[in-house]
Design a protein around this motif. Structure first.
Motif, PDB file in Angstrom:
ATOM      1  N   ILE A 235      24.419  37.976  36.614  1.00 25.74           N
ATOM      2  CA  ILE A 235      25.221  38.865  35.701  1.00 25.74           C
ATOM      3  C   ILE A 235      26.687  38.928  35.777  1.00 25.74           C
ATOM      4  CG2 ILE A 235      25.755  41.370  35.347  1.00 25.74           C
ATOM      5  CD1 ILE A 235      22.783  42.143  35.885  1.00 25.74           C
ATOM      6  N   ILE A 236      27.174  38.309  36.991  1.00 22.73           N
ATOM      7  CA  ILE A 236      28.672  38.201  37.212  1.00 22.73           C
ATOM      8  C   ILE A 236      29.196  36.967  35.968  1.00 22.73           C
ATOM      9  CG2 ILE A 236      28.358  36.352  38.873  1.00 22.73           C
ATOM     10  CD1 ILE A 236      31.288  39.055  38.494  1.00 22.73           C
ATOM     11  N   LEU A 237      28.465  36.057  35.726  1.00 22.25           N
ATOM     12  CA  LEU A 237      28.839  35.169  34.665  1.00 22.25           C
ATOM     13  C   LEU A 237      29.283  35.747  33.305  1.00 22.25           C
ATOM     14  CD1 LEU A 237      26.708  31.978  35.499  1.00 22.25           C
ATOM     15  CD2 LEU A 237      29.047  32.558  36.327  1.00 22.25           C
ATOM     16  N   ASP A 238      28.567  36.732  32.897  1.00 21.49           N
ATOM     17  CA  ASP A 238      28.828  37.465  31.640  1.00 21.49           C
ATOM     18  C   ASP A 238      29.838  38.494  31.905  1.00 21.49           C
ATOM     19  OD1 ASP A 238      26.668  36.255  30.362  1.00 21.49           O
ATOM     20  OD2 ASP A 238      25.154  37.835  30.855  1.00 21.49           O
ATOM     21  N   LEU A 239      30.214  39.044  33.032  1.00 16.66           N
ATOM     22  CA  LEU A 239      31.309  39.897  33.088  1.00 16.66           C
ATOM     23  C   LEU A 239      32.517  39.332  33.843  1.00 16.66           C
ATOM     24  CD1 LEU A 239      29.249  42.841  34.973  1.00 16.66           C
ATOM     25  CD2 LEU A 239      29.682  42.546  32.468  1.00 16.66           C
ATOM     26  N   ALA A 240      32.459  38.041  34.134  1.00 15.36           N
ATOM     27  CA  ALA A 240      33.722  37.515  34.997  1.00 15.36           C
ATOM     28  C   ALA A 240      35.102  37.650  34.209  1.00 15.36           C
ATOM     29  CB  ALA A 240      33.315  36.182  35.464  1.00 15.36           C
ATOM     30  N   ALA A 241      34.719  37.101  32.821  1.00 16.82           N
ATOM     31  CA  ALA A 241      36.023  37.052  32.036  1.00 16.82           C
ATOM     32  C   ALA A 241      36.685  38.361  31.931  1.00 16.82           C
ATOM     33  CB  ALA A 241      35.727  36.443  30.665  1.00 16.82           C
ATOM     34  N   HIS A 242      36.245  39.581  31.791  1.00 19.92           N
ATOM     35  CA  HIS A 242      36.799  40.702  31.773  1.00 19.92           C
ATOM     36  C   HIS A 242      36.822  41.680  32.956  1.00 19.92           C
ATOM     37  CE1 HIS A 242      33.098  43.197  30.999  1.00 19.92           C
ATOM     38  NE2 HIS A 242      32.759  41.997  30.332  1.00 19.92           N
ATOM     39  N   ALA A 243      35.973  41.312  33.889  1.00 23.61           N
ATOM     40  CA  ALA A 243      35.922  42.119  35.164  1.00 23.61           C
ATOM     41  C   ALA A 243      36.690  41.530  36.333  1.00 23.61           C
ATOM     42  CB  ALA A 243      34.322  42.239  35.585  1.00 23.61           C
ATOM     43  N   LEU A 244      36.778  40.217  36.040  1.00 22.11           N
ATOM     44  CA  LEU A 244      37.792  39.892  37.288  1.00 22.11           C
ATOM     45  C   LEU A 244      39.256  39.278  36.683  1.00 22.11           C
ATOM     46  CD1 LEU A 244      35.058  37.524  38.805  1.00 22.11           C
ATOM     47  CD2 LEU A 244      36.146  39.438  40.114  1.00 22.11           C
ATOM     48  N   ASP A 245      40.391  39.809  37.427  1.00 18.46           N
ATOM     49  CA  ASP A 245      41.472  39.219  36.952  1.00 18.46           C
ATOM     50  C   ASP A 245      41.978  37.955  37.769  1.00 18.46           C
ATOM     51  OD1 ASP A 245      42.892  41.693  35.648  1.00 18.46           O
ATOM     52  OD2 ASP A 245      41.604  42.511  37.254  1.00 18.46           O
ATOM     53  N   ASP A 246      41.185  37.530  38.883  1.00 15.70           N
ATOM     54  CA  ASP A 246      41.474  36.225  39.397  1.00 15.70           C
ATOM     55  C   ASP A 246      40.402  36.102  40.227  1.00 15.70           C
ATOM     56  OD1 ASP A 246      42.742  33.721  39.917  1.00 15.70           O
ATOM     57  OD2 ASP A 246      44.460  34.593  40.895  1.00 15.70           O
ATOM     58  N   VAL A 247      40.366  34.705  40.987  1.00 12.40           N
ATOM     59  CA  VAL A 247      39.341  34.261  41.919  1.00 12.40           C
ATOM     60  C   VAL A 247      40.264  33.499  42.982  1.00 12.40           C
ATOM     61  CG1 VAL A 247      37.302  33.171  42.754  1.00 12.40           C
ATOM     62  CG2 VAL A 247      37.473  34.503  40.496  1.00 12.40           C
ATOM     63  N   VAL A 248      40.415  33.725  43.977  1.00 10.51           N
ATOM     64  CA  VAL A 248      41.207  33.167  44.960  1.00 10.51           C
ATOM     65  C   VAL A 248      40.241  32.501  45.938  1.00 10.51           C
ATOM     66  CG1 VAL A 248      43.112  34.609  44.903  1.00 10.51           C
ATOM     67  CG2 VAL A 248      41.430  35.109  46.779  1.00 10.51           C
ATOM     68  N   LEU A 249      40.482  31.341  46.698  1.00  9.74           N
ATOM     69  CA  LEU A 249      39.585  30.454  47.607  1.00  9.74           C
ATOM     70  C   LEU A 249      40.120  30.511  48.861  1.00  9.74           C
ATOM     71  CD1 LEU A 249      38.773  27.175  45.104  1.00  9.74           C
ATOM     72  CD2 LEU A 249      37.580  29.452  45.067  1.00  9.74           C
ATOM     73  N   VAL A 250      39.126  30.642  49.767  1.00 11.56           N
ATOM     74  CA  VAL A 250      39.504  30.511  51.156  1.00 11.56           C
ATOM     75  C   VAL A 250      38.625  29.480  52.036  1.00 11.56           C
ATOM     76  CG1 VAL A 250      40.153  32.863  51.065  1.00 11.56           C
ATOM     77  CG2 VAL A 250      37.878  32.458  51.565  1.00 11.56           C
ATOM     78  N   SER A 251      39.187  29.148  53.172  1.00 12.46           N
ATOM     79  CA  SER A 251      38.726  27.917  53.826  1.00 12.46           C
ATOM     80  C   SER A 251      37.989  28.699  54.928  1.00 12.46           C
ATOM     81  CB  SER A 251      39.752  26.814  54.334  1.00 12.46           C
ATOM     82  OG  SER A 251      40.559  27.785  55.304  1.00 12.46           O
ATOM     83  N   ASP A 252      37.208  27.790  55.876  1.00 11.24           N
ATOM     84  CA  ASP A 252      36.589  28.570  57.062  1.00 11.24           C
ATOM     85  C   ASP A 252      37.662  28.689  58.169  1.00 11.24           C
ATOM     86  OD1 ASP A 252      34.137  28.024  56.061  1.00 11.24           O
ATOM     87  OD2 ASP A 252      33.472  26.566  57.629  1.00 11.24           O
ATOM     88  N   ALA A 253      38.810  28.083  58.082  1.00 10.42           N
ATOM     89  CA  ALA A 253      39.817  28.456  59.046  1.00 10.42           C
ATOM     90  C   ALA A 253      40.428  29.774  58.572  1.00 10.42           C
ATOM     91  CB  ALA A 253      40.852  27.364  58.809  1.00 10.42           C
ATOM     92  N   GLN A 254      40.447  29.949  57.397  1.00  6.32           N
ATOM     93  CA  GLN A 254      41.223  31.432  57.092  1.00  6.32           C
ATOM     94  C   GLN A 254      40.048  32.479  57.308  1.00  6.32           C
ATOM     95  OE1 GLN A 254      42.063  29.809  52.769  1.00  6.32           O
ATOM     96  NE2 GLN A 254      44.096  30.713  53.035  1.00  6.32           N
ATOM     97  N   LEU A 255      38.705  32.215  57.008  1.00  5.63           N
ATOM     98  CA  LEU A 255      37.882  33.427  57.306  1.00  5.63           C
ATOM     99  C   LEU A 255      37.931  33.632  58.882  1.00  5.63           C
ATOM    100  CD1 LEU A 255      34.676  31.906  55.358  1.00  5.63           C
ATOM    101  CD2 LEU A 255      36.016  33.777  54.789  1.00  5.63           C
ATOM    102  N   LEU A 256      37.953  32.531  59.835  1.00 10.07           N
ATOM    103  CA  LEU A 256      37.766  32.815  61.006  1.00 10.07           C
ATOM    104  C   LEU A 256      39.098  33.580  61.616  1.00 10.07           C
ATOM    105  CD1 LEU A 256      36.725  29.316  62.362  1.00 10.07           C
ATOM    106  CD2 LEU A 256      35.505  31.511  62.745  1.00 10.07           C
ATOM    107  N   GLN A 257      40.455  33.407  60.887  1.00  7.50           N
ATOM    108  CA  GLN A 257      41.542  34.034  61.051  1.00  7.50           C
ATOM    109  C   GLN A 257      41.588  35.499  60.806  1.00  7.50           C
ATOM    110  OE1 GLN A 257      45.086  32.242  59.479  1.00  7.50           O
ATOM    111  NE2 GLN A 257      46.485  33.645  60.224  1.00  7.50           N
ATOM    112  N   ALA A 258      40.820  35.508  59.656  1.00  9.68           N
ATOM    113  CA  ALA A 258      40.740  36.969  59.118  1.00  9.68           C
ATOM    114  C   ALA A 258      39.675  37.902  59.888  1.00  9.68           C
ATOM    115  CB  ALA A 258      40.304  36.770  57.591  1.00  9.68           C
ATOM    116  N   GLN A 259      38.652  37.119  60.452  1.00  4.68           N
ATOM    117  CA  GLN A 259      37.556  37.833  61.392  1.00  4.68           C
ATOM    118  C   GLN A 259      38.221  38.156  62.412  1.00  4.68           C
ATOM    119  OE1 GLN A 259      34.622  35.152  62.792  1.00  4.68           O
ATOM    120  NE2 GLN A 259      33.253  36.858  63.073  1.00  4.68           N
TER     121      GLN A 259
END
Length: 300
Positions: A235-259
């Motif tokens: 369902i997100i594909l139908d909603l994405a254009a008006h439900a999401l303002d942006d999508v950011v990408l993160v790496s494993d290194a960023q995940l570990l730092q956030a964790q």
């Protein structure tokens, strides 16, 4: 299938009433300069309990009596098996984490290994459900599941008041779809920006919104719950254009730092649930007055 704003509003209100006695109102805590919604403290340790509860309670008993089937890397299956009183068949990838499988078995789930990526596993689960006339549950393609997830967005807004931006992780897309629908109930002038967070090695929603001529991002990650293609009909594909303002990408290194940072703040979660915090941290340039909400989606 409801499509109008009025239908969505009514369905979310029904979901709110259905799940109220099952889920907990998870706290919001100040952490790292933001307001963090702690769904790691939800029943079964994940926001998926909201969607699973609404899905089960909305289904006619005659459809539940023989059993429920889902494809899951852990959290959806765990929630369904815990809440459901009939057999729950959980199709998992062949390389699923053994600890997640043990937790599924401990909840009483009937685990069915299936090869391939998540889209392939989902297709196998659908076929099994149809062949055995069982109820099929999807956290990404079933509206009642999405409406259950939307209760998280309503809670967050009630608890935080004004927010300028909200970060949510995108795995199958059900959380982003639900929170996006909840935000759509607000007038545009009061609506926070919804920012989805995907992995650099797996970003199907980002690629859907901004397709490129290059190859699709593929690869492995420590956040296995966020890797792989979306289920057909997500369902997100139908909603994405008006439900999401942006999508950011993160790496494993960023995940570990956030964790690690969340752990220092007293929030012990896995890399996947830390993804929204990693996305928030990746956007360091913001005015001090900006109020940011972050959804920690579960324990693992």
């Amino acid at each position: 299938m409801p499509r109008t704003k009025g239908d969505h509003v009514a369905a979310i209100r029904h979901a709110w009433r259905r799940v109220a006695g099952t889920i907990v109102r998870t706290p919001v805590v100040a952490a790292g300069g933001a307001l963090v919604k702690r769904e790691d403290l939800q029943v079964c340790g994940s926001f998926k309990t909201r969607g699973a509860a609404n899905f089960l309670f909305a289904a006619p008993p005659s459809q539940q009596c023989r059993g429920v089937v889902c494809a899951s890397s852990g959290n959806t299956g765990r929630a369904l098996a815990t809440l459901n009183t009939t057999p729950t068949y959980v199709f998992v990838p062949a390389d699923a984490d053994e600890s997640k499988i043990r937790r599924l078995l401990d909840c009483g789930a009937r685990v069915v290994p299936a090869g391939g990526d998540f889209a392939t596993v989902s297709a196998a689960a659908r076929e099994f459900a149809a062949a055995h006339e069982l109820l099929y549950c999807s956290s990404a393609t079933i509206w009642d599941f999405i409406y259950g997830n939307a209760t998280l967005g309503l809670e967050l807004l009630q608890q935080c008041g004004r927010l300028d931006e909200i970060f949510v992780p995108i795995g199958g897309g059900g959380l982003a779809a639900g929170v996006g629908l909840a935000l759509s109930l607000l007038p545009k002038v009061r609506r926070p920006a919804l920012i989805g967070v995907e992995l650099t090695v797996s970003c199907p929603v980002r690629e859907h919104l901004a397709p490129s001529a290059g190859e699709r991002a593929t690869g492995e990650s420590i956040a296995d719950c966020m890797v792989g293609g979306l289920e057909a009909g997500a369902i997100i594909l139908d909603l994405a254009a008006h439900a999401l303002d942006d999508v950011v990408l993160v790496s494993d290194a960023q995940l570990l730092q956030a964790q690690e940072e969340l752990a220092h703040l007293g929030v012990a979660v896995g890399p996947g649930p830390a993804a929204a915090f990693a996305g928030y941290r990746s956007r360091s340039a913001r005015a001090p007055s900006v109020r940011s909400g972050i959804v920690v989606s579960g324990i693992r």
